[in-house]
Design a protein around this motif. Structure first.
Motif, PDB file in Angstrom:
ATOM      1  N   LYS A 237      45.814  47.279  27.785  1.00  7.07           N
ATOM      2  CA  LYS A 237      45.469  46.974  29.177  1.00  7.07           C
ATOM      3  C   LYS A 237      45.363  48.257  29.998  1.00  7.07           C
ATOM      4  N   LYS A 238      44.631  48.186  31.098  1.00  3.25           N
ATOM      5  CA  LYS A 238      44.533  49.264  32.065  1.00  3.25           C
ATOM      6  C   LYS A 238      45.244  48.836  33.337  1.00  3.25           C
ATOM      7  N   LEU A 239      46.013  49.754  33.917  1.00  4.75           N
ATOM      8  CA  LEU A 239      46.765  49.404  35.124  1.00  4.75           C
ATOM      9  C   LEU A 239      45.853  48.881  36.228  1.00  4.75           C
ATOM     10  N   ALA A 240      44.682  49.495  36.358  1.00  5.73           N
ATOM     11  CA  ALA A 240      43.761  49.105  37.428  1.00  5.73           C
ATOM     12  C   ALA A 240      43.295  47.665  37.290  1.00  5.73           C
ATOM     13  N   ASP A 241      43.346  47.122  36.063  1.00  4.70           N
ATOM     14  CA  ASP A 241      42.884  45.756  35.821  1.00  4.70           C
ATOM     15  C   ASP A 241      44.016  44.741  35.808  1.00  4.70           C
ATOM     16  N   MET A 242      45.264  45.235  35.910  1.00  4.76           N
ATOM     17  CA  MET A 242      46.422  44.335  35.845  1.00  4.76           C
ATOM     18  C   MET A 242      46.832  43.854  37.229  1.00  4.76           C
ATOM     19  N   SER A 243      47.384  42.660  37.288  1.00  4.40           N
ATOM     20  CA  SER A 243      47.927  42.154  38.549  1.00  4.40           C
ATOM     21  C   SER A 243      49.294  42.784  38.781  1.00  4.40           C
ATOM     22  N   LEU A 244      49.768  42.718  40.003  1.00  8.54           N
ATOM     23  CA  LEU A 244      51.086  43.266  40.311  1.00  8.54           C
ATOM     24  C   LEU A 244      52.164  42.531  39.528  1.00  8.54           C
ATOM     25  N   GLU A 246      51.895  41.230  36.568  1.00  4.23           N
ATOM     26  CA  GLU A 246      51.864  41.724  35.194  1.00  4.23           C
ATOM     27  C   GLU A 246      52.549  43.082  35.088  1.00  4.23           C
ATOM     28  N   MET A 247      52.285  43.947  36.053  1.00  4.13           N
ATOM     29  CA  MET A 247      52.920  45.265  36.047  1.00  4.13           C
ATOM     30  C   MET A 247      54.424  45.155  36.242  1.00  4.13           C
ATOM     31  N   ASP A 248      54.861  44.184  37.033  1.00  4.56           N
ATOM     32  CA  ASP A 248      56.290  44.012  37.299  1.00  4.56           C
ATOM     33  C   ASP A 248      57.081  43.696  36.031  1.00  4.56           C
ATOM     34  N   VAL A 249      56.442  43.039  35.091  1.00  6.04           N
ATOM     35  CA  VAL A 249      57.117  42.718  33.823  1.00  6.04           C
ATOM     36  C   VAL A 249      57.518  44.017  33.114  1.00  6.04           C
ATOM     37  N   PHE A 250      56.574  44.938  33.015  1.00  5.01           N
ATOM     38  CA  PHE A 250      56.865  46.226  32.366  1.00  5.01           C
ATOM     39  C   PHE A 250      57.802  47.069  33.232  1.00  5.01           C
ATOM     40  N   TRP A 251      57.643  46.964  34.563  1.00  3.83           N
ATOM     41  CA  TRP A 251      58.495  47.722  35.473  1.00  3.83           C
ATOM     42  C   TRP A 251      59.954  47.319  35.326  1.00  3.83           C
ATOM     43  N   ASP A 252      60.186  46.009  35.177  1.00  8.05           N
ATOM     44  CA  ASP A 252      61.568  45.530  34.989  1.00  8.05           C
ATOM     45  C   ASP A 252      62.148  46.047  33.678  1.00  8.05           C
ATOM     46  N   GLU A 253      61.299  46.157  32.654  1.00 10.52           N
ATOM     47  CA  GLU A 253      61.752  46.730  31.386  1.00 10.52           C
ATOM     48  C   GLU A 253      62.140  48.196  31.576  1.00 10.52           C
ATOM     49  N   ALA A 254      61.290  48.901  32.317  1.00 13.82           N
ATOM     50  CA  ALA A 254      61.528  50.318  32.573  1.00 13.82           C
ATOM     51  C   ALA A 254      62.830  50.546  33.330  1.00 13.82           C
ATOM     52  N   LYS A 255      63.143  49.662  34.261  1.00 11.65           N
ATOM     53  CA  LYS A 255      64.361  49.799  35.066  1.00 11.65           C
ATOM     54  C   LYS A 255      65.604  49.674  34.205  1.00 11.65           C
ATOM     55  N   LYS A 256      65.516  48.848  33.143  1.00  8.49           N
ATOM     56  CA  LYS A 256      66.667  48.685  32.259  1.00  8.49           C
ATOM     57  C   LYS A 256      66.865  49.932  31.398  1.00  8.49           C
ATOM     58  N   ILE A 257      65.758  50.608  31.087  1.00  8.00           N
ATOM     59  CA  ILE A 257      65.842  51.805  30.236  1.00  8.00           C
ATOM     60  C   ILE A 257      66.211  53.037  31.048  1.00  8.00           C
ATOM     61  N   HIS A 258      65.573  53.192  32.212  1.00 11.48           N
ATOM     62  CA  HIS A 258      65.796  54.367  33.052  1.00 11.48           C
ATOM     63  C   HIS A 258      66.579  53.958  34.298  1.00 11.48           C
ATOM     64  N   GLN A 259      67.885  54.049  34.202  1.00 11.10           N
ATOM     65  CA  GLN A 259      68.766  53.608  35.292  1.00 11.10           C
ATOM     66  C   GLN A 259      68.761  54.600  36.451  1.00 11.10           C
TER      67      GLN A 259
END
Length: 259
Positions: A237-244, A246-259
């Motif tokens: 996927k490309k960020l420009a084509d994703m909905s907010l 959809e991006m939030d799903v990956f963002w929540d994953e990132a928050k768990k990894i990078h505290q």
């Protein structure tokens, strides 16, 4: 660790190398106080990054780069017959002795705050007309705000309790909100500056360095966003084509990894 004799030998070696470079290297021969200035600023920021990363090996290297610059400036000073490295070292030694009468004199202090207050009073006795004269004009705004507040605190111009400062933050936020409703952009900018200044002041009261805190958040955001970019790419996927959403799903994953 190295003995004092070894430390002095290493310092002397660096002085000898500086002499060689200034005499024989085309680049080093051309440098001036002004040409080195922006490089010194860059090296200082690189040291600051290494400190935030707690990378001791990198800190050692960056300190070496800064030490080279100090030696370089002193070498140029000696060529101008203005000062040399001994003058630089003696100057700071004398200032430290004068500014620490509780160590080298008969003044008694009970805590760190009294040391800071005495420091500012001594600087005024040395001829400074304002306690704010020592704040460099070219400092980044947030660092400058912190230094301004720290310096005026040294002569007693300060709040007494953290809750008073927090109330000031709330007051400034309310004033900002009022100006946003009115829509005057110049006033909004002014009040926003007041909010930032009061937040920097509050940070000082809760023992947080605001510049370091913001930079840590910058680094954390970068790590999370780059995780988001990588995750999107791995899912085709490309960020420009994703909905907010959809991006939030990956963002929540990132928050768990990078505290």
């Amino acid at each position: 660790m190295n003995s004092r004799a070894q430390q002095l030998e290493a310092f002397n070696r660096l002085l000898d190398i500086m002499d060689d470079l200034r005499e024989k290297c085309p680049w080093d021969k051309k440098q001036t106080l002004e040409s080195l200035r922006h490089l010194t600023i860059e090296e200082t920021y690189e040291l600051a990054d290494a400190i935030l990363d707690n990378d001791l090996e990198e800190i050692k290297k960056e300190l070496g780069d800064l030490l080279l610059h100090i030696i370089f400036y002193a070498k140029i000073g000696s060529e101008k017959k203005a000062f040399d490295i001994a003058d630089v070292a003696n100057s700071i030694s004398e200032k430290l002795i004068d500014r620490h009468p509780h160590i080298y004199g008969d003044v008694e202090v009970e805590n760190e705050e009294q040391v800071k207050q005495n420091w500012e009073k001594l600087k005024l006795k040395e001829g400074k007309k304002s306690v704010l004269e020592g704040v460099p004009k070219s400092l980044p705004a947030m660092v400058k705000a912190n230094r301004i507040q720290d310096k005026v605190s040294g002569v007693g111009f300060d709040w007494e309790e953290p809750h008073q400062v927090w109330e000031k933050v709330q007051e400034e936020l309310s004033e900002l909100n009022d100006e946003i409703k009115k829509g005057n952009q110049e006033r909004i900018a002014s009040e926003f500056g007041d909010v930032l200044f009061s937040m920097v002041n509050y940070a000082r009261f809760i023992k947080v360095n605001p510049e370091n805190a913001l930079e840590r958040t910058n680094k954390k955001f970068i790590q999370r966003f780059q995780y988001l970019e990588k995750a999107a790419q791995e899912n085709g996927k490309k960020l420009a084509d994703m909905s907010l959403a959809e991006m939030d799903v990956f963002w929540d994953e990132a928050k768990k990894i990078h505290q």
